[in-house]
Design a protein around this motif. Sequence first.
Motif, PDB file in Angstrom:
ATOM      1  N   MET A   1       0.859  -1.178   0.000  1.00 21.58           N
ATOM      2  CA  MET A   1       0.000   0.000   0.000  1.00 21.58           C
ATOM      3  C   MET A   1       0.905   1.241   0.000  1.00 21.58           C
ATOM      4  N   PRO A   2       0.600   2.201  -0.873  1.00 22.49           N
ATOM      5  CA  PRO A   2       1.412   3.430  -0.896  1.00 22.49           C
ATOM      6  C   PRO A   2       1.340   4.172   0.431  1.00 22.49           C
ATOM      7  N   ASP A   3       2.392   4.929   0.703  1.00 22.88           N
ATOM      8  CA  ASP A   3       2.433   5.723   1.924  1.00 22.88           C
ATOM      9  C   ASP A   3       1.724   7.046   1.702  1.00 22.88           C
ATOM     10  N   LYS A  60       0.299  12.297  -1.162  1.00 25.28           N
ATOM     11  CA  LYS A  60       1.357  11.397  -1.626  1.00 25.28           C
ATOM     12  C   LYS A  60       2.489  12.333  -2.001  1.00 25.28           C
ATOM     13  N   GLY A  61       3.479  12.422  -1.141  1.00 23.71           N
ATOM     14  CA  GLY A  61       4.487  13.464  -1.301  1.00 23.71           C
ATOM     15  C   GLY A  61       3.815  14.810  -1.054  1.00 23.71           C
TER      16      GLY A  61
END
Length: 161
Positions: A1-3, A60-61
């Motif tokens: 899972m993306p952070d 995301k970022g």
Amino acid sequence: MPDYIIRPIYNDQQDEIVDLIIHIQQQEFNIPVTLNDQPDLLDIEKNYHAGGGNFWGAFKGDELVGTIALIDIGHHAGTIRKMFVKDGHRGTGLAQQLLDTLLHYSREKQITDLYLGTSAVLKAAHRFYERNGFVLTDINEFPTYFPRMPVDTMFYWLEIG
């Protein structure tokens, strides 16, 4: 899972919020709604934060890729608004993280009932809410203090402990 980083956001990110939400509403789902129909987006702090609610962004970022908001409507009740996840980030668990953030905050604020309105075209959203225990409810069963949006045609309720 993306952070993802989920945090409260304020008026200083209004342009990013508006761009994300309007694009999803108009371009992806052809919902005939404009910024003029959503004046709450022009003052996030007044319409969400000031009344005891909140407005969260998922990042995301440095990119805003999701939102969810809560209006505290009194009576130990809240209204969920502006739950949107950018295309490309759906199906990653981000929507669940956003909802979990709102549920945690609601419990801290002793909110026991959550209400929301949505559009009939947002089928995946309906499934998501139902998976999370929300019950499709006739608008006439909602309390009179529920702030209805004209574009909403389906309504959900959740009792939280």
